[in-house]
Motif scaffolding. Structure first.
Motif, PDB file in Angstrom:
ATOM      1  N   GLY A   6       0.811  -1.224   0.000  1.00 57.54           N
ATOM      2  CA  GLY A   6       0.000   0.000   0.000  1.00 57.54           C
ATOM      3  C   GLY A   6       0.841   1.269   0.000  1.00 57.54           C
ATOM      4  O   GLY A   6       0.331   2.356  -0.265  1.00 57.54           O
ATOM      5  N   TRP A   7       2.145   1.144   0.276  1.00 55.88           N
ATOM      6  CA  TRP A   7       3.011   2.309   0.362  1.00 55.88           C
ATOM      7  C   TRP A   7       3.737   2.600  -0.941  1.00 55.88           C
ATOM      8  O   TRP A   7       4.790   3.203  -0.942  1.00 55.88           O
ATOM      9  N   GLN A   8       3.217   2.170  -2.027  1.00 57.01           N
ATOM     10  CA  GLN A   8       3.848   2.560  -3.304  1.00 57.01           C
ATOM     11  C   GLN A   8       2.840   3.410  -4.082  1.00 57.01           C
ATOM     12  O   GLN A   8       1.629   3.238  -3.943  1.00 57.01           O
ATOM     13  N   PRO A   9       3.340   4.355  -4.875  1.00 56.15           N
ATOM     14  CA  PRO A   9       2.464   5.399  -5.455  1.00 56.15           C
ATOM     15  C   PRO A   9       1.303   4.882  -6.296  1.00 56.15           C
ATOM     16  O   PRO A   9       0.242   5.510  -6.346  1.00 56.15           O
ATOM     17  N   LEU A  10       1.511   3.734  -6.973  1.00 53.97           N
ATOM     18  CA  LEU A  10       0.453   3.282  -7.881  1.00 53.97           C
ATOM     19  C   LEU A  10      -0.691   2.582  -7.146  1.00 53.97           C
ATOM     20  O   LEU A  10      -1.768   2.385  -7.718  1.00 53.97           O
ATOM     21  N   PHE A  11      -0.459   2.203  -5.878  1.00 49.71           N
ATOM     22  CA  PHE A  11      -1.488   1.437  -5.175  1.00 49.71           C
ATOM     23  C   PHE A  11      -2.809   2.199  -5.029  1.00 49.71           C
ATOM     24  O   PHE A  11      -3.857   1.710  -5.465  1.00 49.71           O
ATOM     25  N   PRO A  12      -2.789   3.397  -4.411  1.00 43.49           N
ATOM     26  CA  PRO A  12      -4.084   4.080  -4.237  1.00 43.49           C
ATOM     27  C   PRO A  12      -4.767   4.412  -5.557  1.00 43.49           C
ATOM     28  O   PRO A  12      -5.995   4.346  -5.668  1.00 43.49           O
ATOM     29  N   LEU A  13      -3.962   4.723  -6.590  1.00 42.80           N
ATOM     30  CA  LEU A  13      -4.539   5.049  -7.898  1.00 42.80           C
ATOM     31  C   LEU A  13      -5.287   3.853  -8.469  1.00 42.80           C
ATOM     32  O   LEU A  13      -6.458   3.966  -8.880  1.00 42.80           O
ATOM     33  N   PHE A  14      -4.633   2.698  -8.468  1.00 42.90           N
ATOM     34  CA  PHE A  14      -5.269   1.534  -9.095  1.00 42.90           C
ATOM     35  C   PHE A  14      -6.335   0.898  -8.198  1.00 42.90           C
ATOM     36  O   PHE A  14      -7.274   0.278  -8.704  1.00 42.90           O
ATOM     37  N   ALA A  15      -6.214   1.116  -6.891  1.00 43.60           N
ATOM     38  CA  ALA A  15      -7.314   0.687  -6.004  1.00 43.60           C
ATOM     39  C   ALA A  15      -8.547   1.543  -6.303  1.00 43.60           C
ATOM     40  O   ALA A  15      -9.683   1.048  -6.316  1.00 43.60           O
ATOM     41  N   SER A  16      -8.328   2.829  -6.607  1.00 50.57           N
ATOM     42  CA  SER A  16      -9.447   3.721  -6.945  1.00 50.57           C
ATOM     43  C   SER A  16     -10.073   3.301  -8.273  1.00 50.57           C
ATOM     44  O   SER A  16     -11.306   3.230  -8.411  1.00 50.57           O
ATOM     45  N   TYR A  17      -9.206   3.039  -9.282  1.00 48.95           N
ATOM     46  CA  TYR A  17      -9.724   2.584 -10.582  1.00 48.95           C
ATOM     47  C   TYR A  17     -10.561   1.318 -10.397  1.00 48.95           C
ATOM     48  O   TYR A  17     -11.634   1.157 -10.981  1.00 48.95           O
ATOM     49  N   GLN A  18     -10.035   0.399  -9.564  1.00 48.35           N
ATOM     50  CA  GLN A  18     -10.731  -0.875  -9.366  1.00 48.35           C
ATOM     51  C   GLN A  18     -12.126  -0.657  -8.770  1.00 48.35           C
ATOM     52  O   GLN A  18     -13.100  -1.288  -9.186  1.00 48.35           O
ATOM     53  N   ALA A  19     -12.179   0.279  -7.813  1.00 44.00           N
ATOM     54  CA  ALA A  19     -13.481   0.584  -7.200  1.00 44.00           C
ATOM     55  C   ALA A  19     -14.455   1.113  -8.258  1.00 44.00           C
ATOM     56  O   ALA A  19     -15.622   0.697  -8.313  1.00 44.00           O
ATOM     57  N   VAL A  20     -13.949   1.990  -9.146  1.00 42.85           N
ATOM     58  CA  VAL A  20     -14.812   2.576 -10.180  1.00 42.85           C
ATOM     59  C   VAL A  20     -15.315   1.488 -11.136  1.00 42.85           C
ATOM     60  O   VAL A  20     -16.511   1.393 -11.426  1.00 42.85           O
ATOM     61  N   PHE A  21     -14.385   0.650 -11.622  1.00 43.88           N
ATOM     62  CA  PHE A  21     -14.767  -0.364 -12.621  1.00 43.88           C
ATOM     63  C   PHE A  21     -15.540  -1.534 -12.009  1.00 43.88           C
ATOM     64  O   PHE A  21     -16.073  -2.374 -12.724  1.00 43.88           O
ATOM     65  N   SER A  22     -15.589  -1.582 -10.674  1.00 42.62           N
ATOM     66  CA  SER A  22     -16.409  -2.610 -10.035  1.00 42.62           C
ATOM     67  C   SER A  22     -17.793  -2.065  -9.711  1.00 42.62           C
ATOM     68  O   SER A  22     -18.580  -2.705  -9.008  1.00 42.62           O
ATOM     69  N   GLY A  23     -18.060  -0.851 -10.196  1.00 42.12           N
ATOM     70  CA  GLY A  23     -19.394  -0.266 -10.019  1.00 42.12           C
ATOM     71  C   GLY A  23     -19.523   0.564  -8.758  1.00 42.12           C
ATOM     72  O   GLY A  23     -20.591   1.084  -8.457  1.00 42.12           O
ATOM     73  N   GLY A  24     -18.432   0.709  -7.986  1.00 42.06           N
ATOM     74  CA  GLY A  24     -18.497   1.462  -6.732  1.00 42.06           C
ATOM     75  C   GLY A  24     -17.898   2.851  -6.857  1.00 42.06           C
ATOM     76  O   GLY A  24     -17.699   3.355  -7.972  1.00 42.06           O
ATOM     77  N   VAL A  25     -17.603   3.453  -5.707  1.00 40.62           N
ATOM     78  CA  VAL A  25     -16.984   4.784  -5.662  1.00 40.62           C
ATOM     79  C   VAL A  25     -15.718   4.672  -4.806  1.00 40.62           C
ATOM     80  O   VAL A  25     -15.772   4.098  -3.715  1.00 40.62           O
ATOM     81  N   PRO A  26     -14.575   5.179  -5.279  1.00 40.18           N
ATOM     82  CA  PRO A  26     -13.365   5.103  -4.454  1.00 40.18           C
ATOM     83  C   PRO A  26     -13.498   5.993  -3.227  1.00 40.18           C
ATOM     84  O   PRO A  26     -14.146   7.036  -3.296  1.00 40.18           O
ATOM     85  N   SER A  27     -12.879   5.570  -2.150  1.00 45.00           N
ATOM     86  CA  SER A  27     -12.987   6.375  -0.925  1.00 45.00           C
ATOM     87  C   SER A  27     -12.227   7.687  -1.123  1.00 45.00           C
ATOM     88  O   SER A  27     -11.190   7.712  -1.800  1.00 45.00           O
ATOM     89  N   PRO A  28     -12.728   8.786  -0.521  1.00 38.86           N
ATOM     90  CA  PRO A  28     -12.036  10.087  -0.665  1.00 38.86           C
ATOM     91  C   PRO A  28     -10.584  10.008  -0.201  1.00 38.86           C
ATOM     92  O   PRO A  28      -9.709  10.670  -0.753  1.00 38.86           O
ATOM     93  N   LEU A  29     -10.318   9.160   0.810  1.00 36.18           N
ATOM     94  CA  LEU A  29      -8.952   9.043   1.313  1.00 36.18           C
ATOM     95  C   LEU A  29      -8.015   8.475   0.243  1.00 36.18           C
ATOM     96  O   LEU A  29      -6.888   8.944   0.066  1.00 36.18           O
ATOM     97  N   LEU A  30      -8.535   7.465  -0.511  1.00 35.07           N
ATOM     98  CA  LEU A  30      -7.728   6.877  -1.594  1.00 35.07           C
ATOM     99  C   LEU A  30      -7.418   7.921  -2.659  1.00 35.07           C
ATOM    100  O   LEU A  30      -6.298   8.013  -3.155  1.00 35.07           O
ATOM    101  N   VAL A  31      -8.438   8.714  -3.023  1.00 39.87           N
ATOM    102  CA  VAL A  31      -8.249   9.734  -4.067  1.00 39.87           C
ATOM    103  C   VAL A  31      -7.262  10.796  -3.568  1.00 39.87           C
ATOM    104  O   VAL A  31      -6.367  11.231  -4.316  1.00 39.87           O
TER     105      VAL A  31
END
Lengths: 278, 282
Positions: free
Chosen positions: B228-253
């Motif tokens: 979780g401490w590498q730069p691409l993690f929060p970005l791609f976790a956010s993308y995953q949330a979007v493409f799974s039909g959800g909303v990424p958490s504001p903290l992730l963004v």
């Protein structure tokens, strides 16, 4: 005018030269080179794995060799001057061009250039898969020209480079001479105030060399400043208003082209006699 | 000798290399002045890449289709398509296309200075144009993948959720991050000859440390703490949330935004402090 240098493998300290062989306008010089030294870093191959480990510990610096290319070089070039830079291969002529145009930072000293500058051959360095026209566009855009102006210039440059039939073919289909013709044509057509021409990069056949000499003469007539790195001693005498002889990275002579070229030719003759003796 | 009387007032001063930063406003203005050069260089690179293959531009559509087909086969045919796999497939394909963009910033952007030796030694222009040209080129090259995704997404069961409103913001943050990565890595690879070897491992580590081929929810807590401490993690976790039909958490963004601007600042600093010594190393 400068004095002659010693004809030994280790040159004497740089001779003094007159700072103002032909006073020009009141304007400050187009190019000022003040006590400039420059080197290249060359990585030496390691003979074994232990050396590689040592290199790792010392961050590699101890195994890099710094090759001095210019040593305490000083001269200045007034606006409207044609400066011929002569000297043997490896004397530091091309390095001097790169330092003057800011590609290579000096190790010490200072260079001031006043005016829009085109160096060497801006068309060099692009992909050979691109057409001549695309190279002209990219070379010009890198120099800050507008796409519209370049569209106008492309055919003119192609005609000058005698490459009209090849302009829309990829550069990989060009011969070495054709590539160099295009590159040097781009350089002289991009309206430079100061033009640096390295003959090693802009060579062509005799006809084209004369052709480009005519264009250069036009630029000279317009009062542009030209720095010409050349092995052609007669063209140095004919075209230049100042000459600089570099030897092993140092200024061996600077001043009137006839004097400087004569000194250089004397040195070459003596060296050739020494070689004959061996 | 008659001296031309209409000289510009351009003056260049070249002094020994120091690692002080140039005037940023002037530097950005110089980049802006050469924007046409960047566009033309990127377009030429794309044309060259396409003209060197028989299928040419068809590859830009065929490549994302083949990638999607491979992962479709892996996830739905080989693993006998559990319902979890089916839901994850749209996020997997979307994540994979977007991850390719970041890996291009690392690979192509990183090599941009070393690859342009001829240009570097024969022309003067702000060197940051080279890694930035790579990013621009990759964005243009991404358009066919994006179009393929628009068609594939509903076909593999993807749903449009409210998270899609965040997608443009995430994409902008990814582009900022990619510019930072390209500036940082191109400097590192130019200054250190072993940089290319190191980057090939970084590339592989990032592939597994980024939630692209696995759902974030499947990560054990300890593993998440590490990757979780590498730069691409929060970005791609956010993308995953979007493409799974959800909303990424504001903290992730927010975490993504902080990483994006931090990487840009670090990459630009590192690049600008060393750009004048590149020629010595080429």
């Amino acid at each position: 005018m400068s004095g002659a240098m010693a004809f030994s493998s280790e040159p004497e300290p740089e001779p003094e030269f007159e700072r103002d062989p032909e006073p020009a306008a009141e304007r400050p010089p187009a190019i000022e080179v003040d006590n400039v030294s420059a080197s290249y870093r060359v990585r030496i191959d390691s003979p074994d794995i232990m050396t590689d480990f040592k290199r790792l510990v010392t961050r590699g610096d101890a195994f890099d060799r710094l090759v001095p290319a210019l040593r305490d070089v000083s001269f200045y070039v007034p606006h409207g001057t044609v400066l011929a830079v002569i000297g043997r291969n490896g004397a530091g002529k091309s390095t001097l061009c790169r330092v003057i145009c800011g590609v290579l930072p000096p190790e010490s000293g200072r260079v001031v250039v006043r005016g829009r500058m085109n160096l060497l051959a801006p068309g060099l360095g692009f992909s050979e898969a691109l057409t001549g026209r695309e190279n002209i566009t990219l070379g010009g855009l890198a120099c800050g020209l507008s796409p519209e102006r370049l569209a106008e210039l492309a055919d003119e440059i192609a005609e000058f480079a005698q490459l009209e039939d090849y302009l829309d073919l990829p550069m990989r289909s060009y011969s070495g001479g054709m590539r160099m013709r295009l590159a040097s044509s781009i350089a002289v057509f991009l309206d430079p105030e100061i033009l640096l021409i390295d003959e090693a990069l802009t060579g062509g056949d005799v006809a084209f060399t004369e052709h480009i000499a005519e264009k250069t003469a036009d630029l000279i007539g317009e009062g542009r400043t030209i720095l010409l790195v050349t092995h052609g001693l007669s063209s140095a005498k004919k075209m230049a208003t100042l000459a600089l002889w570099l030897h092993q990275g140092r200024v061996a002579a600077f001043g009137d082209p006839d004097d400087v070229v004569d000194q250089y030719m004397r040195y070459c003759r003596i060296e050739s006699l020494e070689l004959d003796d061996v | 000798m008659e001296v031309a009387d209409s000289y510009s007032d351009v003056e260049y001063v070249f002094e020994p290399h120091s690692r002080t930063l140039p005037d940023l406003r002037e530097y950005v203005a110089a980049l802006w002045d050469r924007r046409q050069f960047m566009k033309e260089l990127a377009n030429s690179d794309l044309r060259t890449a396409r003209s060197s293959t028989t299928l040419g531009s068809i590859w830009s559509v065929a490549d994302p289709l083949f990638q999607a087909a491979i992962y479709y086969f892996l996830y739905t045919v080989l693993r006998r398509g559990s319902s979890n796999n089916a839901t994850f497939l749209p996020a997997l394909i979307g994540g994979l296309y977007l991850f390719t963009l970041s890996m291009s910033a690392l690979g192509e952007g990183g090599a941009s200075i070393k690859r342009s030796k001829g240009l570097m030694l024969n022309s003067t222009f702000p060197r940051a144009l080279l890694p930035m040209t790579t990013i621009y080129k990759e964005l243009k090259d991404f358009i066919p993948s994006a179009l393929v995704f628009v068609v594939l997404y509903p076909a593999v069961g993807g749903k449009l959720g409210p998270g899609f409103f965040v997608l443009p913001l995430l994409f902008v943050l990814q582009t900022i991050m990619n510019i930072g990565i390209a500036l940082l890595v191109s400097t590192y690879v130019t200054l250190f000859p072993d940089g290319n070897n190191v980057m090939s491992y970084v590339n592989r580590v990032l592939f597994f440390a980024t939630p692209v081929v696995y759902p974030v929810a499947l990560l054990p807590a300890t593993a998440r703490l590490v990757v979780g401490w590498q730069p691409l993690f929060p970005l791609f976790a956010s993308y995953q949330a979007v493409f799974s039909g959800g909303v990424p958490s504001p903290l992730l963004v927010l975490e993504t935004a902080v990483w994006a601007f931090a990487l840009l600042a670090i990459g630009a600093q590192y690049f600008l402090r060393h750009e004048r010594e590149f020629a010595i190393h080429l």
